[in-house]
Design a protein around this motif. Sequence first.
Motif, short mmCIF file in Angstrom:
data_model
loop_
_atom_site.label_atom_id
_atom_site.label_comp_id
_atom_site.label_asym_id
_atom_site.label_seq_id
_atom_site.Cartn_x
_atom_site.Cartn_y
_atom_site.Cartn_z
N ALA A 96 0.84 -1.20 0.00
CA ALA A 96 0.00 0.00 0.00
C ALA A 96 0.87 1.25 0.00
O ALA A 96 0.59 2.23 -0.71
N LYS A 97 1.95 1.21 0.77
CA LYS A 97 2.88 2.35 0.80
C LYS A 97 3.53 2.52 -0.57
O LYS A 97 3.66 3.65 -1.07
N ALA A 98 3.93 1.41 -1.18
CA ALA A 98 4.53 1.48 -2.52
C ALA A 98 3.53 2.04 -3.52
O ALA A 98 3.91 2.82 -4.41
N GLY A 99 2.26 1.65 -3.38
CA GLY A 99 1.23 2.17 -4.28
C GLY A 99 1.09 3.68 -4.16
O GLY A 99 0.99 4.39 -5.17
N TRP A 100 1.08 4.18 -2.93
CA TRP A 100 1.00 5.63 -2.74
C TRP A 100 2.22 6.34 -3.30
O TRP A 100 2.11 7.40 -3.91
N VAL A 101 3.41 5.77 -3.10
CA VAL A 101 4.63 6.39 -3.63
C VAL A 101 4.58 6.43 -5.15
O VAL A 101 4.88 7.46 -5.77
N ILE A 102 4.19 5.34 -5.76
CA ILE A 102 4.10 5.30 -7.23
C ILE A 102 3.06 6.31 -7.71
O ILE A 102 3.29 7.04 -8.69
N PHE A 103 1.92 6.38 -7.01
CA PHE A 103 0.87 7.32 -7.38
C PHE A 103 1.39 8.76 -7.31
O PHE A 103 1.11 9.58 -8.19
N THR A 104 2.16 9.08 -6.26
CA THR A 104 2.68 10.45 -6.12
C THR A 104 3.82 10.74 -7.08
O THR A 104 4.12 11.90 -7.34
N ILE A 105 4.47 9.70 -7.60
CA ILE A 105 5.53 9.93 -8.59
C ILE A 105 4.94 10.06 -9.99
O ILE A 105 5.32 10.94 -10.76
N VAL A 106 3.97 9.21 -10.32
CA VAL A 106 3.37 9.23 -11.66
C VAL A 106 2.48 10.46 -11.84
O VAL A 106 2.56 11.14 -12.86
N LEU A 107 1.63 10.72 -10.88
CA LEU A 107 0.75 11.89 -10.92
C LEU A 107 1.01 12.72 -9.66
O LEU A 107 0.24 12.65 -8.69
N PRO A 108 2.09 13.50 -9.63
CA PRO A 108 2.52 14.12 -8.38
C PRO A 108 1.48 15.00 -7.71
O PRO A 108 1.18 14.80 -6.53
N PHE A 109 0.92 15.95 -8.41
CA PHE A 109 -0.03 16.86 -7.78
C PHE A 109 -1.29 16.13 -7.36
O PHE A 109 -1.76 16.28 -6.23
N VAL A 110 -1.83 15.33 -8.24
CA VAL A 110 -3.05 14.59 -7.93
C VAL A 110 -2.81 13.62 -6.78
O VAL A 110 -3.61 13.54 -5.84
N GLY A 111 -1.70 12.89 -6.83
CA GLY A 111 -1.39 11.92 -5.79
C GLY A 111 -1.28 12.53 -4.41
O GLY A 111 -1.85 12.01 -3.45
N VAL A 112 -0.56 13.64 -4.30
CA VAL A 112 -0.39 14.28 -3.00
C VAL A 112 -1.72 14.85 -2.51
O VAL A 112 -2.07 14.70 -1.34
N PHE A 113 -2.46 15.49 -3.38
CA PHE A 113 -3.73 16.07 -2.96
C PHE A 113 -4.75 15.00 -2.59
O PHE A 113 -5.52 15.16 -1.65
N VAL A 114 -4.76 13.88 -3.31
CA VAL A 114 -5.67 12.78 -2.95
C VAL A 114 -5.27 12.22 -1.59
O VAL A 114 -6.13 11.93 -0.75
N TYR A 115 -3.96 12.06 -1.35
CA TYR A 115 -3.51 11.56 -0.04
C TYR A 115 -3.92 12.53 1.06
O TYR A 115 -4.39 12.10 2.12
N LEU A 116 -3.74 13.83 0.83
CA LEU A 116 -4.11 14.81 1.85
C LEU A 116 -5.60 14.81 2.12
O LEU A 116 -6.04 14.96 3.26
N ILE A 117 -6.40 14.65 1.07
CA ILE A 117 -7.85 14.61 1.24
C ILE A 117 -8.26 13.33 1.96
O ILE A 117 -9.07 13.36 2.89
N ALA A 118 -7.69 12.19 1.55
CA ALA A 118 -8.09 10.91 2.12
C ALA A 118 -7.54 10.70 3.53
O ALA A 118 -8.20 10.10 4.37
#
Length: 135
Positions: free
Chosen positions: A47-69
């Motif tokens: 799950a941690k690797a998934g979040w890291v990949i998400f924030t690398i592939v789509l940086p702005f979207v990934g970080v903002f989704v993590y902050l919202i969730a």
Amino acid sequence: MIVADASYPLGSVLLTMTVFFGWLLWIWLLVMVYIDLFRRDDMRGWAKAGWVIFTIVLPFVGVFVYLIAEGRQMVDRQADRAMSQQSSFDNRVRRTAGHSHRDGGAEIAKARDLLDRGAVTDEEYEVMRQNAIRR
């Protein structure tokens, strides 16, 4: 004499500063997300690797989704860590100083002895006694 470069207008300077500080803010947000992510013990490695990949592939979207969730839980985890660290520090100071919660009577006796010997004033004795009672 220092002369400002007239070919770089004030509006451009302000825009450059805004972009620069925006990037600093973005990097700070990313670091805070990664710190929270890797300190979590309720999430497995995939799950941690998934979040890291998400924030690398789509940086702005990934970080903002993590902050919202996870934003509220981030604050709660940080507060819990701070309280745990403060409690650990307080306990270590008490152990190092040779005091515990249960020896308030001994502290009052020491303070009374200091008062009897004239080493402290009545006001200082009262402060020491109140501190021992509060512990």
